[in-house]
Design an enzyme around this catalytic site. Structure first.
Site, PDB file in Angstrom:
ATOM      1  N   ILE A 233       0.893  -1.346  -0.113  1.00 61.57           N
ATOM      2  CA  ILE A 233       0.066   0.083   0.079  1.00 61.57           C
ATOM      3  C   ILE A 233       0.837   1.315  -0.107  1.00 61.57           C
ATOM      4  CG2 ILE A 233      -1.373   1.555   1.497  1.00 61.57           C
ATOM      5  CD1 ILE A 233      -2.992  -1.356   2.339  1.00 61.57           C
TER       6      ILE A 233
ATOM      7  N   ASN B  81       2.365   4.889   7.341  1.00 62.50           N
ATOM      8  CA  ASN B  81       1.469   3.527   6.640  1.00 62.50           C
ATOM      9  C   ASN B  81       2.218   2.093   7.351  1.00 62.50           C
ATOM     10  OD1 ASN B  81       0.102   1.886   4.492  1.00 62.50           O
ATOM     11  ND2 ASN B  81       2.348   1.729   4.138  1.00 62.50           N
TER      12      ASN B  81
ATOM     13  N   SER C 140      -7.289   0.666   9.727  1.00 60.05           N
ATOM     14  CA  SER C 140      -7.710  -0.721   8.866  1.00 60.05           C
ATOM     15  C   SER C 140      -9.410  -1.037   9.216  1.00 60.05           C
ATOM     16  CB  SER C 140      -6.933  -1.799   9.583  1.00 60.05           C
ATOM     17  OG  SER C 140      -7.676  -2.986   9.001  1.00 60.05           O
TER      18      SER C 140
ATOM     19  N   TYR D  77      -3.653  -6.733  16.620  1.00 57.82           N
ATOM     20  CA  TYR D  77      -3.705  -5.886  15.414  1.00 57.82           C
ATOM     21  C   TYR D  77      -4.720  -4.986  15.648  1.00 57.82           C
ATOM     22  CZ  TYR D  77      -4.049  -4.741  10.456  1.00 57.82           C
ATOM     23  OH  TYR D  77      -4.044  -4.281   9.366  1.00 57.82           O
TER      24      TYR D  77
ATOM     25  N   LYS E 233      -5.083  -0.969  15.509  1.00 54.23           N
ATOM     26  CA  LYS E 233      -5.690  -0.074  14.524  1.00 54.23           C
ATOM     27  C   LYS E 233      -6.748   0.914  15.052  1.00 54.23           C
ATOM     28  CE  LYS E 233      -3.012  -1.336  11.170  1.00 54.23           C
ATOM     29  NZ  LYS E 233      -2.318  -0.377  10.320  1.00 54.23           N
TER      30      LYS E 233
ATOM     31  N   ILE F 156      -6.671  -6.141   1.459  1.00 52.60           N
ATOM     32  CA  ILE F 156      -6.102  -5.820   0.233  1.00 52.60           C
ATOM     33  C   ILE F 156      -5.065  -6.767  -0.267  1.00 52.60           C
ATOM     34  CG2 ILE F 156      -4.733  -3.774  -0.877  1.00 52.60           C
ATOM     35  CD1 ILE F 156      -7.633  -2.650   0.381  1.00 52.60           C
TER      36      ILE F 156
ATOM     37  N   THR G 244      -1.684  -7.635  -1.111  1.00 54.58           N
ATOM     38  CA  THR G 244      -0.603  -7.165  -0.789  1.00 54.58           C
ATOM     39  C   THR G 244       0.339  -8.331  -0.289  1.00 54.58           C
ATOM     40  OG1 THR G 244      -0.502  -6.153   1.360  1.00 54.58           O
ATOM     41  CG2 THR G 244      -1.138  -4.669  -0.617  1.00 54.58           C
TER      42      THR G 244
HETATM   43  P1  NAD Z   1       3.274  -5.025   3.212  1.00 53.02           P
HETATM   44  O1  NAD Z   1       3.395  -6.165   4.390  1.00 53.02           O
HETATM   45  O2  NAD Z   1       3.063  -5.396   1.850  1.00 53.02           O
HETATM   46  O3  NAD Z   1       4.179  -3.705   3.360  1.00 53.02           O
HETATM   47  C1  NAD Z   1       4.685  -3.279   4.814  1.00 53.02           C
HETATM   48  C2  NAD Z   1       5.849  -2.609   4.372  1.00 53.02           C
HETATM   49  O4  NAD Z   1       6.150  -2.195   5.873  1.00 53.02           O
HETATM   50  C3  NAD Z   1       7.089  -3.576   4.264  1.00 53.02           C
HETATM   51  O5  NAD Z   1       7.800  -2.836   3.099  1.00 53.02           O
HETATM   52  C4  NAD Z   1       7.821  -3.636   5.494  1.00 53.02           C
HETATM   53  O6  NAD Z   1       9.019  -3.629   5.222  1.00 53.02           O
HETATM   54  C5  NAD Z   1       7.348  -2.219   6.163  1.00 53.02           C
HETATM   55  N1  NAD Z   1       7.594  -2.270   7.540  1.00 53.02           N
HETATM   56  C6  NAD Z   1       7.077  -3.192   8.595  1.00 53.02           C
HETATM   57  N2  NAD Z   1       7.710  -2.797   9.725  1.00 53.02           N
HETATM   58  C7  NAD Z   1       8.262  -1.797   9.545  1.00 53.02           C
HETATM   59  C8  NAD Z   1       9.184  -0.966  10.643  1.00 53.02           C
HETATM   60  N3  NAD Z   1       9.163  -1.045  11.922  1.00 53.02           N
HETATM   61  N4  NAD Z   1       9.708   0.343   9.985  1.00 53.02           N
HETATM   62  C9  NAD Z   1       9.820   0.563   8.918  1.00 53.02           C
HETATM   63  N5  NAD Z   1       8.887  -0.273   7.844  1.00 53.02           N
HETATM   64  C10 NAD Z   1       8.461  -1.337   8.406  1.00 53.02           C
HETATM   65  O7  NAD Z   1       1.987  -4.403   4.039  1.00 53.02           O
HETATM   66  P2  NAD Z   1       0.726  -3.668   3.413  1.00 53.02           P
HETATM   67  O8  NAD Z   1      -0.421  -4.512   2.982  1.00 53.02           O
HETATM   68  O9  NAD Z   1       1.182  -2.937   2.534  1.00 53.02           O
HETATM   69  O10 NAD Z   1       0.145  -2.840   4.746  1.00 53.02           O
HETATM   70  C11 NAD Z   1       0.444  -1.575   4.681  1.00 53.02           C
HETATM   71  C12 NAD Z   1      -0.359  -1.007   5.774  1.00 53.02           C
HETATM   72  O11 NAD Z   1      -1.780  -1.240   5.712  1.00 53.02           O
HETATM   73  C13 NAD Z   1      -0.080  -1.545   7.416  1.00 53.02           C
HETATM   74  O12 NAD Z   1      -0.189  -0.789   8.211  1.00 53.02           O
HETATM   75  C14 NAD Z   1      -1.453  -2.417   7.302  1.00 53.02           C
HETATM   76  O13 NAD Z   1      -1.632  -2.869   8.604  1.00 53.02           O
HETATM   77  C15 NAD Z   1      -2.309  -1.894   6.783  1.00 53.02           C
HETATM   78  N6  NAD Z   1      -3.577  -2.517   6.077  1.00 53.02           N
HETATM   79  C16 NAD Z   1      -3.299  -3.436   5.270  1.00 53.02           C
HETATM   80  C17 NAD Z   1      -4.192  -4.320   4.880  1.00 53.02           C
HETATM   81  C18 NAD Z   1      -4.229  -5.216   3.737  1.00 53.02           C
HETATM   82  O14 NAD Z   1      -5.305  -6.225   3.669  1.00 53.02           O
HETATM   83  N7  NAD Z   1      -3.118  -5.559   3.068  1.00 53.02           N
HETATM   84  C19 NAD Z   1      -5.609  -3.910   5.206  1.00 53.02           C
HETATM   85  C20 NAD Z   1      -5.923  -2.843   6.131  1.00 53.02           C
HETATM   86  C21 NAD Z   1      -4.827  -2.025   6.572  1.00 53.02           C
END
Ligand code: NAD
Length: 258
Positions: free
Chosen positions: A23, A96, A148, A163, A167, A196, A198
């Site tokens: 994201i 994020n 989220s 989690y 959130k 989403i 990812t």
């Molecule tokens: P992802 O795992 O694809 O990417 C997360 C990124 O964050 C990675 O590049 C990772 O290296 C980085 N990261 C993790 N811990 C870190 C830290 N301590 N310091 C710096 N970087 C760090 O995840 P995503 O699906 O892109 O999720 C992004 C955000 O969206 C998150 O907060 C997640 O909770 C939220 N979210 C995701 C979804 C989903 O379904 N994918 C739904 C709702 C919310």
């Protein structure tokens, strides 16, 4: 000037955490496409550098990569300082970065709980307040936090109390900062995505097998795409959102409607 032109971010400078992939990568791309100079912030510098190069090549905007573990106060301060010095200011940011630890509450260790709260909630406090202090003393800005749908509902069947709690905390933190800073030019909003596609979902050994069940529960019958979060974030970052603060935007294909 038409509304589409007014929504551009030319001349603005911002950063996105957790932007090496998923994201964060997608919103960083959108900000750059809209004309902003961007810092791709992640703990994985190698991936962040690849992402920054890809976005710079595709958009022509200035895009830098900055290594930062967002749970470490000193690193977040150093990251904000580096962004300000290399981009020449800071107008918006997207906090994020996040992780999801799945374990039943009665089996979850305190270490697992603390890790999830640290990465998903404490880091947002650090990012928002450190970036916010700069914005408050430099003419204002816009902060976007990734919450989220798990802030609003309890996901099933996977157990993820830490989690969900983290959130929900992000949304109340967002609203608290928005109220405190409303007269001082800094807006703070959050987005609440549904599931989403990812790495967090598609590459997780615990979550990936559940996708069919989630889709059966989803009114749209599918996962969202990270690209479907881009427009709201560009809007929130820019001046057209000048009266939008303290809001949480559900982008979940109506998953939380019933
Ligand atoms: P992802 O795992 O694809 O990417 C997360 C990124 O964050 C990675 O590049 C990772 O290296 C980085 N990261 C993790 N811990 C870190 C830290 N301590 N310091 C710096 N970087 C760090 O995840 P995503 O699906 O892109 O999720 C992004 C955000 O969206 C998150 O907060 C997640 O909770 C939220 N979210 C995701 C979804 C989903 O379904 N994918 C739904 C709702 C919310």
């Amino acid at each position: 000037m038409g509304i589409v032109e007014k929504m551009r971010l030319d001349g603005k400078k911002g950063f996105v955490t957790g932007a090496a992939r998923g994201i964060g990568k997608c919103t960083a791309f959108a900000f750059a496409e809209a004309g902003a100079d961007i810092a791709v912030v992640d703990m994985d510098l190698e991936e962040a550098e690849k992402t920054a190069a890809e976005i710079a090549e595709a958009t022509g905007s200035k895009v830098i990569a900055v290594k930062c573990d967002v749970t470490d106060e000193d690193q977040v301060q150093a990251m904000v300082d580096e962004v300000v010095s290399k981009l020449g200011g800071l107008d918006f940011c997207h906090a994020n970065a996040g992780i999801c630890i799945n374990a039943p509450a009665d089996e979850m260790t305190y270490t697992q709980w603390k890790k999830n709260i640290d990465v998903n909630l404490n880091s947002v406090f650090l990012t928002d307040t450190i970036a916010g202090k700069y914005m408050l003393s430099h003419g204002g800005g816009s902060i976007i936090n990734t919450a989220s749908m798990s802030a609003h509902i309890v996901n099933v069947p996977q157990p993820q109390c830490a989690y969900n709690a983290s959130k929900a905390g992000v949304i109340q933190l967002t609203k608290s900062l928005a109220v405190e800073w409303a007269k001082r030019g800094v807006r703070v909003n959050s987005i609440s995505p549904g599931y989403i596609g990812t790495d967090l979902t598609l590459s997780s050994p615990t979550l990936q097998p559940l996708i069919e069940q989630w889709n059966a529960m989803a009114p749209t019958g599918r996962l969202g795409k990270p690209e479907e979060l881009q427009a709201i974030c560009v809007y929130l970052a820019g001046d057209q959102a000048s009266f939008t603060t303290g809001a949480d935007f559900s982008i979940d294909g109506a998953f939380t409607c019933f």
